[in-house]
Motif scaffolding. Structure first.
Motif, mmCIF file in Angstrom:
data_model
loop_
_atom_site.group_PDB
_atom_site.id
_atom_site.type_symbol
_atom_site.label_atom_id
_atom_site.label_comp_id
_atom_site.label_asym_id
_atom_site.label_seq_id
_atom_site.Cartn_x
_atom_site.Cartn_y
_atom_site.Cartn_z
ATOM 1 N N HIS B 124 38.088 40.253 35.012
ATOM 2 C CA HIS B 124 36.635 40.431 34.954
ATOM 3 C C HIS B 124 36.180 41.434 36.017
ATOM 4 N N LEU B 125 36.736 41.275 37.221
ATOM 5 C CA LEU B 125 36.324 42.122 38.341
ATOM 6 C C LEU B 125 36.547 43.605 38.044
ATOM 7 N N VAL B 126 37.714 43.920 37.461
ATOM 8 C CA VAL B 126 38.026 45.339 37.227
ATOM 9 C C VAL B 126 37.593 45.804 35.833
ATOM 10 N N GLN B 145 44.545 52.445 36.284
ATOM 11 C CA GLN B 145 44.134 52.419 37.688
ATOM 12 C C GLN B 145 43.424 51.098 38.009
ATOM 13 N N ARG B 146 42.594 50.651 37.074
ATOM 14 C CA ARG B 146 41.894 49.370 37.256
ATOM 15 C C ARG B 146 42.897 48.217 37.275
ATOM 16 N N LEU B 147 43.870 48.302 36.377
ATOM 17 C CA LEU B 147 44.904 47.258 36.339
ATOM 18 C C LEU B 147 45.711 47.273 37.642
ATOM 19 N N GLY B 148 45.931 48.477 38.144
ATOM 20 C CA GLY B 148 46.641 48.621 39.421
ATOM 21 C C GLY B 148 45.892 47.942 40.548
ATOM 22 N N LEU B 149 44.583 48.093 40.537
ATOM 23 C CA LEU B 149 43.775 47.441 41.579
ATOM 24 C C LEU B 149 43.866 45.922 41.427
ATOM 25 N N ALA B 150 43.809 45.463 40.181
ATOM 26 C CA ALA B 150 43.876 44.015 39.934
ATOM 27 C C ALA B 150 45.206 43.446 40.442
ATOM 28 N N ASP B 163 46.669 53.802 47.590
ATOM 29 C CA ASP B 163 47.056 55.208 47.641
ATOM 30 C C ASP B 163 46.323 55.942 46.520
ATOM 31 N N GLU B 164 45.353 56.719 46.880
ATOM 32 C CA GLU B 164 44.527 57.462 45.928
ATOM 33 C C GLU B 164 43.975 56.547 44.824
ATOM 34 N N PRO B 165 43.182 55.563 45.174
ATOM 35 C CA PRO B 165 42.743 54.598 44.161
ATOM 36 C C PRO B 165 41.761 55.162 43.139
ATOM 37 N N ALA B 166 41.086 56.247 43.492
ATOM 38 C CA ALA B 166 40.072 56.764 42.561
ATOM 39 C C ALA B 166 40.654 57.748 41.557
ATOM 40 N N GLY B 167 41.945 58.046 41.669
ATOM 41 C CA GLY B 167 42.574 58.990 40.746
ATOM 42 C C GLY B 167 42.464 58.494 39.308
ATOM 43 N N GLY B 168 41.966 59.343 38.436
ATOM 44 C CA GLY B 168 41.875 58.977 37.022
ATOM 45 C C GLY B 168 40.649 58.157 36.673
ATOM 46 N N ILE B 172 31.745 55.991 36.927
ATOM 47 C CA ILE B 172 31.424 54.553 36.945
ATOM 48 C C ILE B 172 32.588 53.771 37.527
ATOM 49 N N GLY B 173 33.776 54.182 37.163
ATOM 50 C CA GLY B 173 34.972 53.536 37.705
ATOM 51 C C GLY B 173 35.025 53.679 39.216
#
Lengths: 257, 314
Positions: B124-126, B145-150, B163-168, B172-173
């Motif tokens: 839900h968060l991502v 990338q969202r799944l990576g954050l999760a 490491d470069e979380p905003a890539g891709g 809005i993301g």
């Protein structure tokens, strides 16, 4: 005290083996060939059960070895090549646990793939009353033991190489291990060189003796596989597997990603 | 304040002959205070990813050492308390999104009930709840990338290394990612953020370290690094040629003619008054006036640019 990640990794390997379809397809194909051979043997060719058993064991050996090589050679190197290794090794798992988990999952998946082929062999033996089912089961188990050792060898090779190199080298080791007696005999016959003889001896002792797991002749000709032999060979497989896994984990421990 | 990451003289020289020309990291000493968002900046090849790999034990240091959450770098105990999002994360493409999170949760030894709760909450968060049953191979780059954050948050880590979380990610993301980072800080977590997006770093980070050619070029609170510039900036409409000639006589002043307005930067306040007078006399319009605020990008370019110029000169 945290639970060991070994079963988690092992389950993941089994799930991967199932989802990637290679193992189920090989198992299905093997089952199909054995079944077709049974019908051909009994109803078409009129040959006896020995022919069927011989072919069935050959099929299990070939498809099992193929399944082992395809599955195991892509385990560690697949993680590295697809860079999923970063996600795994950043979790609280030791490198040796990853290697052992991969090994356990692989041999379980291979066992599951081989079991229906052995089951079909036993079914047709039962139908035709063609020999001891227990001996056939022992034969199937011995083949699986050889795949266990092959898995350990392939993982040791995969700990320092890519999937293609691992697959190729594992095939070479497997084939060479079956041929090594012939190689020694050839070296003794063809050369009189002491060096060649010593090299052949070293080659003999370094490679696992996969011939130890071959009890096909006994099973096909309604012979017995003694329990003591089964036990000794199981111990041999365990010792070899531990040696190669130790080698693999030590090499993998030193790798940088 | 205790350190979430503390490294002393951390060095790395690759044995690989192709990369043996120089050390990837030279004597890095760094303290990342707990509970802060710490920006880790540097141009490509500066040694950022090498540093992160050293922290996680993916590679071994050639020298030096340190600790993460009080445990030796790369140790299982340290990794138990850390979440990591690699640059361009790759996952098992035959798994579904929720299965992947369950797998990583299992590696942390989380009981199934806890895992299920966390997986659901993180999806839900991502923003991947609707895509949770989709095979990962069908995910877009931003979804990965969202799944990576999760997956980096599955163990509710005390320290998150990104490491470069905003890539891709789309705008809005990126905003969602920023909100997650700020939320983590609110909960007392430490975030170690390696990024190229300096505006993003400037917005969310408490402190930054700038790495260049394997060495620490600068470190400090954002405010300290941006410093107390005495430069003043004026924006003018309707400026004529005499203004440009006047500015040219001021040492260190710059003038930039835009399509709609002209921006003048002078080194000190005392140079302002003659310019304002000149604008009034020539019928121009003063749009804005204020102290010039240095951006992180300016600091970064100054530090990295001068070092590179020095290297080229040498």
């Amino acid at each position: 005290m945290m639970a060991s990640p070994l079963p988690v990794v092992a389950r993941q390997v089994m799930r991967e083996a199932w989802r990637r379809r290679t193992l189920p397809v090989l198992a299905l194909f093997g089952c199909g060939v054995i079944t077709a051979t049974a019908f051909l043997s009994f109803f078409q060719l009129g040959t006896d059960i020995k022919f069927f058993k011989d072919v069935a064991f050959t099929v299990i050996f070939l498809f099992g070895a193929m399944a082992t090589l395809v599955l195991v050679s892509t385990q560690l190197s697949g993680e590295i090549e697809s860079r999923t290794i970063y996600n795994v090794l950043s979790k609280p798992i030791r490198r040796y646990e990853l290697v052992l988990g991969k090994f356990l999952g692989s041999i379980a998946a291979i066992g599951i793939a081989v079991a229906p082929m052995v089951g079909i062999l036993m079914f047709f033996m039962h139908v035709d009353q063609g020999g001891s089912l227990l001996e056939a089961l022992k034969g199937g188990f011995m083949l699986w033991l050889s795949f266990v050792v092959l898995s350990a060898v392939a993982l040791a090779i995969a700990s320092f190489s890519g999937s293609i190199v691992c697959g190729a080298v594992s095939v070479l080791v497997y084939v060479a291990s079956y041929l090594k007696s012939a190689v020694i005999a050839y070296a003794g016959l063809v050369t009189n060189s002491r060096l060649a003889g010593d090299a052949a001896q070293a080659f003999y002792y370094l490679l696992p003796n996969f011939e130890n797991f071959n009890v096909r002749t006994a099973v096909v000709h309604n012979g017995l596989v003694p329990w003591a032999y089964l036990f000794r060979t199981t111990m041999y497989a365990a010792a070899l597997s531990m040696f190669f896994l130790y080698l693999g984990t030590q090499i993998f421990e030193e790798r940088e990603f | 304040m205790p350190s979430a990451i503390s490294v002393q003289n951390l060095s790395k020289r690759y044995r690989n002959p192709h990369r043996a020309g120089r050390a990837a990291l030279r004597s890095l000493t760094l303290d990342v205070p707990a509970g802060e968002i710490y920006g880790f900046l540097g141009p490509n090849g500066a040694g950022k990813t090498t540093t992160i790999k050293l922290l996680l034990g993916l590679i071994r240091p050639s020298g030096g050492g340190g600790s993460m959450m009080g445990f030796p770098l790369g140790s299982v105990e340290a990794r138990r308390r850390v979440g990591f999002l690699p640059e361009s994360p790759y996952f098992y493409d035959y798994l579904r999104g929720d299965e992947l999170l369950h797998y990583y949760g299992s590696l942390f030894g989380l009981p199934e009930r806890v895992r299920r709760e966390r997986v659901d909450a993180l999806l839900h968060l991502v923003g991947l709840w609707d895509a949770r049953r989709l095979a990962v191979r069908k995910y877009s780059r931003g979804m990965l990338q969202r799944l990576g954050l999760a997956q980096a948050l599955i163990n509710d880590p005390d320290l998150v290394i990104l490491d470069e979380p905003a890539g891709g990610l789309d705008p809005i993301g990126r905003r969602d990612m920023r909100d997650v980072l700020l939320g983590l800080r609110e909960r007392g977590k430490t975030v170690f953020l390696s990024s190229h997006i300096l505006a993003e770093v400037e917005t969310v980070c408490d402190r930054v370290a700038i790495l260049n050619q394997g060495e620490l070029a600068a470190v400090g609170r954002i405010g300290e690094l941006l410093g107390g510039s005495r430069e003043m900036e004026l924006t003018i409409r309707g400026a004529n040629g005499s203004l440009g000639r006047h500015v040219a006589t001021i040492p260190g002043a710059t003038i930039h003619h835009g399509t709609d307005a002209t921006v003048i930067v002078v080194p000190e306040q005392r140079y302002l008054y003659p310019i304002i007078e000149l604008v009034r006399e020539t019928g121009g319009q003063l749009v804005s006036l204020g102290a010039k605020r240095e951006r992180l990008e300016d600091v970064f370019v100054k530090l990295v640019g001068s070092a590179q110029a020095g290297a080229h000169a040498a």
